[in-house]
Enzyme design. Structure first.
Site, PDB file in Angstrom:
ATOM      1  N   ARG A 131       0.792  -1.236   0.000  1.00 31.62           N
ATOM      2  CA  ARG A 131       0.000   0.000   0.000  1.00 31.62           C
ATOM      3  C   ARG A 131       0.821   1.280   0.000  1.00 31.62           C
ATOM      4  NH1 ARG A 131      -2.937  -2.930   3.874  1.00 31.62           N
ATOM      5  NH2 ARG A 131      -4.684  -4.037   2.929  1.00 31.62           N
ATOM      6  N   LYS A 153       2.149  11.746 -10.481  1.00 30.05           N
ATOM      7  CA  LYS A 153       1.260  10.870 -11.248  1.00 30.05           C
ATOM      8  C   LYS A 153       2.042   9.650 -11.710  1.00 30.05           C
ATOM      9  CE  LYS A 153      -0.678  13.655 -14.356  1.00 30.05           C
ATOM     10  NZ  LYS A 153      -1.688  14.184 -15.291  1.00 30.05           N
ATOM     11  N   GLU A 195       8.681  20.512 -24.137  1.00 32.54           N
ATOM     12  CA  GLU A 195       7.963  20.716 -22.871  1.00 32.54           C
ATOM     13  C   GLU A 195       8.516  21.926 -22.110  1.00 32.54           C
ATOM     14  OE1 GLU A 195       5.277  19.267 -21.530  1.00 32.54           O
ATOM     15  OE2 GLU A 195       4.988  17.560 -22.852  1.00 32.54           O
ATOM     16  N   LYS A 237       5.674  24.140 -12.437  1.00 29.72           N
ATOM     17  CA  LYS A 237       4.763  23.010 -12.277  1.00 29.72           C
ATOM     18  C   LYS A 237       4.428  22.782 -10.808  1.00 29.72           C
ATOM     19  CE  LYS A 237       3.592  18.378 -13.681  1.00 29.72           C
ATOM     20  NZ  LYS A 237       3.915  17.151 -14.409  1.00 29.72           N
ATOM     21  N   GLU A 247      -5.813  17.577 -10.150  1.00 26.40           N
ATOM     22  CA  GLU A 247      -6.204  17.908 -11.515  1.00 26.40           C
ATOM     23  C   GLU A 247      -7.680  18.243 -11.668  1.00 26.40           C
ATOM     24  OE1 GLU A 247      -4.200  16.294 -15.602  1.00 26.40           O
ATOM     25  OE2 GLU A 247      -4.474  14.875 -13.996  1.00 26.40           O
ATOM     26  N   ARG A 251      -4.524  22.786 -13.063  1.00 25.36           N
ATOM     27  CA  ARG A 251      -3.523  21.850 -13.579  1.00 25.36           C
ATOM     28  C   ARG A 251      -3.796  21.476 -15.034  1.00 25.36           C
ATOM     29  NH1 ARG A 251      -1.255  16.848  -9.936  1.00 25.36           N
ATOM     30  NH2 ARG A 251       0.165  15.955 -11.445  1.00 25.36           N
ATOM     31  N   ASN A 255      -1.825  20.985 -20.085  1.00 26.63           N
ATOM     32  CA  ASN A 255      -2.117  20.263 -21.324  1.00 26.63           C
ATOM     33  C   ASN A 255      -2.033  21.154 -22.565  1.00 26.63           C
ATOM     34  OD1 ASN A 255      -2.639  17.666 -20.195  1.00 26.63           O
ATOM     35  ND2 ASN A 255      -4.564  18.468 -19.393  1.00 26.63           N
ATOM     36  N   HIS A 258      -1.464  19.665 -25.889  1.00 27.50           N
ATOM     37  CA  HIS A 258      -1.603  18.213 -25.743  1.00 27.50           C
ATOM     38  C   HIS A 258      -2.878  17.653 -26.367  1.00 27.50           C
ATOM     39  CE1 HIS A 258       1.775  18.789 -23.131  1.00 27.50           C
ATOM     40  NE2 HIS A 258       1.842  17.522 -22.820  1.00 27.50           N
ATOM     41  N   HIS A 262      -1.946  14.743 -28.545  1.00 25.03           N
ATOM     42  CA  HIS A 262      -2.403  13.373 -28.279  1.00 25.03           C
ATOM     43  C   HIS A 262      -3.159  12.801 -29.474  1.00 25.03           C
ATOM     44  CE1 HIS A 262      -2.176  13.864 -23.632  1.00 25.03           C
ATOM     45  NE2 HIS A 262      -1.066  13.363 -24.130  1.00 25.03           N
ATOM     46  N   HIS A 280       6.397  12.016 -28.360  1.00 24.57           N
ATOM     47  CA  HIS A 280       5.476  12.870 -27.600  1.00 24.57           C
ATOM     48  C   HIS A 280       5.866  14.352 -27.686  1.00 24.57           C
ATOM     49  CE1 HIS A 280       2.717  14.139 -24.468  1.00 24.57           C
ATOM     50  NE2 HIS A 280       3.727  14.708 -23.831  1.00 24.57           N
TER      51      HIS A 280
END
Length: 378
Positions: A131, A153, A195, A237, A247, A251, A255, A258, A262, A280
């Site tokens: 955990r 994340k 980025e 960030k 998010e 946040r 993107n 993106h 994407h 990417h």
């Protein structure tokens, strides 16, 4: 050569941690490096998780540093094949098996040594083992240093989509050794710079000016310039994530580029664009230019802001136009499926100018199609 001073960015949250940035941070001969790691290692077990590209280069260095920090440590390593296609539940299970074989207790540490795939998978394994155990992130790509080291994340992919299974699990520490970027392929360095440019576009016009002035130094992998750029991105960030850890709101700004990016990444996979597929960072570079053009088309921003952004990306050797063979209709269909779309239309992060961006909902498909039509070719 005089080594620039190391930079530290403190990340707030339920469990605050520090990102240390600079050259030579993996060197076990340096007492500061040993002390830094000794203070974060709680238990007597550690697992180095890396991939087949990075492990041959840096796993020995990481192991030497761990042993110097805690001589009685029981240490093992698990090396996965390199590549996004390996970020699977099956590999995640193998990583858990490696923790089990080590006999890792609740105070064990996972040291994630690699790019975003390794960071995501190792971080998720650390989040789940008993955990949740400590994870020290040692990112080895510029993209991972600026993008994955803040926000906690972690995830793996399913056949149905990227990052569908994961958890929020902030690291115990992040060590970004700019020296390792010397072995990063040029194309990966440039992808990371996309980025970096994103953070300037979103948060700070002055940073974009700084990037224009230091483009050559960054491309030449100058340690001082890299450390400065990485630290600034991490600060931006960290500031956003502190205000919006899960998010829900601000946040989403991260993107920028993106939604387009994407769609391009997903569609080229479907269209069978193989070895020449954009990575990417390259897809995000094109996506940011398209987002800037869309901002102009919707009368939010003057065209010259987009021109300047495009020029900077070109200076870093990044693509700024849609590759041939991608169909605008198919790209728009993918955007409809994007988790950021809703019943009223498509959602994008758009800008008025560098440093001033926000989320715009309900964007009509005609406008998006016009932007695609204008950007076709090359």
């Amino acid at each position: 050569m005089h080594h620039p001073t190391h930079r530290t960015v403190d990340v707030a949250g339920d469990v605050p941690y520090a990102i240390t940035i600079g050259p030579g941070l993996l060197d076990a001969a340096h007492p500061d490096n040993v002390k830094r790691l000794a203070t974060v290692l709680r238990g007597r077990h550690a697992l180095i998780v890396s991939d087949s590209h990075v492990a041959p280069l840096y796993a020995e260095r990481a192991a030497a540093l761990l042993h110097a920090a805690k001589p009685q440590l029981t240490l093992s390593r698990w090396v996965m094949p390199a590549g996004e296609q390996e970020k699977t539940l099956a590999r995640f299970a193998e990583c858990l098996d490696a923790l089990a074989a080590l006999g890792a207790t609740r105070d064990a540490t996972v040291l994630a040594l690699g790019g975003g795939v390794v960071g995501d998978l190792a971080g998720f394994a650390a989040a789940c083992w008993m955990r949740g155990i400590d994870c020290v992130q040692v990112p080895t790509t510029l993209l991972a240093m600026v993008d994955s080291s803040v926000g906690g994340k972690t995830a793996v992919d399913l056949p149905q989509g990227k990052n569908l299974v994961g958890a929020f699990h902030p690291p115990r520490a992040v060590i970004a050794d700019t020296t390792v970027l010397r072995t990063l392929p040029d194309r990966e360095l440039r992808a990371g710079l996309a980025e970096v440019v994103k953070y300037g576009a979103l948060f700070d016009a002055h940073f974009l000016v700084w990037l224009e002035a230091h483009a050559d130094a960054l491309l030449a992998r100058d340690d001082a310039a890299l450390a400065e750029a990485i630290a600034r991105c991490c600060e931006f960030k960290a500031d956003v994530v502190a205000r919006d850890p899960y998010e829900h709101g601000q946040r989403a700004l991260l993107n920028f580029g993106h939604t387009f990016g994407h769609a391009i990444e997903a569609e080229q996979g479907y269209a069978g664009v193989g070895r020449d597929a954009l990575n990417h960072g390259e897809a995000v570079a094109i996506g940011m230019v398209l987002a800037a053009r869309l901002s102009t088309l919707l009368d939010l921003a003057p065209a010259d802001h987009g021109d300047r952004l495009q020029d900077l990306l070109l200076r870093f050797g990044l693509p700024t136009r849609l590759p041939g063979g991608l169909d605008a209709r198919a790209l728009i269909a993918r955007m409809r499926l994007d988790k950021k779309a809703d019943a009223h239309g498509l959602r994008f992060v758009l800008w008025e100018r560098p440093g001033s961006a926000h989320v715009v909902s309900g964007v009509g498909e005609e406008a998006v199609r016009a932007v695609f039509d204008a950007a076709a070719g090359a």
